[in-house]
Design a protein around this motif. Structure first.
Motif, PDB file in Angstrom:
ATOM      1  N   ALA A  10      12.295  39.261 -34.320  1.00 27.63           N
ATOM      2  CA  ALA A  10      13.408  38.306 -34.374  1.00 27.63           C
ATOM      3  C   ALA A  10      14.727  38.998 -34.034  1.00 27.63           C
ATOM      4  O   ALA A  10      15.529  38.493 -33.240  1.00 27.63           O
ATOM      5  CB  ALA A  10      13.480  37.660 -35.751  1.00 27.63           C
ATOM      6  N   SER A  11      14.951  40.159 -34.623  1.00 19.06           N
ATOM      7  CA  SER A  11      16.173  40.910 -34.360  1.00 19.06           C
ATOM      8  C   SER A  11      16.224  41.361 -32.901  1.00 19.06           C
ATOM      9  O   SER A  11      17.273  41.298 -32.253  1.00 19.06           O
ATOM     10  CB  SER A  11      16.255  42.110 -35.297  1.00 19.06           C
ATOM     11  OG  SER A  11      17.446  42.811 -35.087  1.00 19.06           O
ATOM     12  N   GLY A  12      15.074  41.786 -32.393  1.00 12.68           N
ATOM     13  CA  GLY A  12      14.993  42.210 -30.993  1.00 12.68           C
ATOM     14  C   GLY A  12      15.292  41.071 -30.041  1.00 12.68           C
ATOM     15  O   GLY A  12      15.999  41.245 -29.047  1.00 12.68           O
ATOM     16  N   ALA A  13      14.781  39.887 -30.341  1.00 12.28           N
ATOM     17  CA  ALA A  13      15.039  38.720 -29.489  1.00 12.28           C
ATOM     18  C   ALA A  13      16.518  38.383 -29.469  1.00 12.28           C
ATOM     19  O   ALA A  13      17.101  38.120 -28.411  1.00 12.28           O
ATOM     20  CB  ALA A  13      14.224  37.527 -29.977  1.00 12.28           C
ATOM     21  N   THR A  14      17.141  38.420 -30.628  1.00  9.75           N
ATOM     22  CA  THR A  14      18.567  38.109 -30.718  1.00  9.75           C
ATOM     23  C   THR A  14      19.391  39.135 -29.939  1.00  9.75           C
ATOM     24  O   THR A  14      20.295  38.779 -29.174  1.00  9.75           O
ATOM     25  CB  THR A  14      19.011  38.061 -32.192  1.00  9.75           C
ATOM     26  OG1 THR A  14      18.232  37.078 -32.865  1.00  9.75           O
ATOM     27  CG2 THR A  14      20.483  37.731 -32.321  1.00  9.75           C
ATOM     28  N   THR A  15      19.065  40.405 -30.120  1.00  9.21           N
ATOM     29  CA  THR A  15      19.781  41.468 -29.414  1.00  9.21           C
ATOM     30  C   THR A  15      19.573  41.346 -27.912  1.00  9.21           C
ATOM     31  O   THR A  15      20.525  41.460 -27.126  1.00  9.21           O
ATOM     32  CB  THR A  15      19.319  42.852 -29.912  1.00  9.21           C
ATOM     33  OG1 THR A  15      19.535  42.935 -31.319  1.00  9.21           O
ATOM     34  CG2 THR A  15      20.066  43.980 -29.211  1.00  9.21           C
ATOM     35  N   LEU A  16      18.337  41.095 -27.509  1.00  9.13           N
ATOM     36  CA  LEU A  16      18.014  40.978 -26.093  1.00  9.13           C
ATOM     37  C   LEU A  16      18.759  39.816 -25.453  1.00  9.13           C
ATOM     38  O   LEU A  16      19.344  39.951 -24.377  1.00  9.13           O
ATOM     39  CB  LEU A  16      16.503  40.799 -25.928  1.00  9.13           C
ATOM     40  CG  LEU A  16      15.932  40.979 -24.543  1.00  9.13           C
ATOM     41  CD1 LEU A  16      16.268  42.355 -23.989  1.00  9.13           C
ATOM     42  CD2 LEU A  16      14.425  40.792 -24.593  1.00  9.13           C
ATOM     43  N   VAL A  17      18.781  38.674 -26.121  1.00 10.44           N
ATOM     44  CA  VAL A  17      19.493  37.512 -25.576  1.00 10.44           C
ATOM     45  C   VAL A  17      20.984  37.804 -25.476  1.00 10.44           C
ATOM     46  O   VAL A  17      21.628  37.446 -24.494  1.00 10.44           O
ATOM     47  CB  VAL A  17      19.206  36.245 -26.411  1.00 10.44           C
ATOM     48  CG1 VAL A  17      20.130  35.110 -26.015  1.00 10.44           C
ATOM     49  CG2 VAL A  17      17.749  35.824 -26.248  1.00 10.44           C
ATOM     50  N   SER A  18      21.541  38.493 -26.462  1.00 12.35           N
ATOM     51  CA  SER A  18      22.975  38.806 -26.389  1.00 12.35           C
ATOM     52  C   SER A  18      23.272  39.744 -25.222  1.00 12.35           C
ATOM     53  O   SER A  18      24.340  39.660 -24.605  1.00 12.35           O
ATOM     54  CB  SER A  18      23.478  39.386 -27.705  1.00 12.35           C
ATOM     55  OG  SER A  18      22.955  40.676 -27.919  1.00 12.35           O
TER      56      SER A  18
END
Length: 147
Positions: A10-18
């Motif tokens: 979840a954290s990786g997805a958020t960071t990646l999208v940002s």
């Protein structure tokens, strides 16, 4: 998928999208591409991220916050799918997330003001303006006298 791996995804997805909407995307894409290769994901995984980025940039240009949330949620689900048990460890994902956060922390998020001054007389050649250049090597050619 255990709870730690789910939280990291979840954290990786958020960071990646940002990172998709920054100038640092190509660096992040390279890190994620290497990670996907290590866990055996196919090349369509990177294509999927590139498509998401295109959609995200278009949504941002329209001011469409809902699409941004949707892409974040889809990226989270996609990463969870890629990280089925046995394909990656929490340590692997944590290392990737740390690398992505480093890219985020080092990204120039605010444009800086650039002031260029050319001095020393007339310039009879191109003048190149640039932000940051690294690993620069200049080769000069001095023609010999035909005498």
């Amino acid at each position: 998928m255990d709870s730690e791996l789910a939280a990291l995804a979840a954290s990786g997805a958020t960071t990646l999208v940002s990172l998709m909407v920054t100038d640092s995307w190509m660096h992040a894409r390279e890190l994620v591409g290497r990670y996907f290769s290590r866990i055996g994901a196919d090349e369509a995984s990177i294509t999927h991220l590139d498509t998401a980025r295109t959609r995200l940039l278009a949504a941002e240009a329209r001011g469409d916050a809902q699409t941004t949330r949707d892409i974040t949620n889809q990226s989270h689900a996609y990463l969870r799918h890629l990280l089925q048990p046995g394909s990656a460890t929490s340590d692997d994902l944590r290392d990737l997330l740390t690398s992505l956060q480093d890219v985020t922390n080092n990204a120039d998020t605010q444009p800086s003001t650039v002031h260029n001054t050319i001095s020393g007389g007339v310039q009879n050649g191109p003048v190149i303006q640039s932000g940051r250049i690294t690993g620069l090597t200049l080769h000069t050619h001095h023609p010999t006298d035909p005498a």
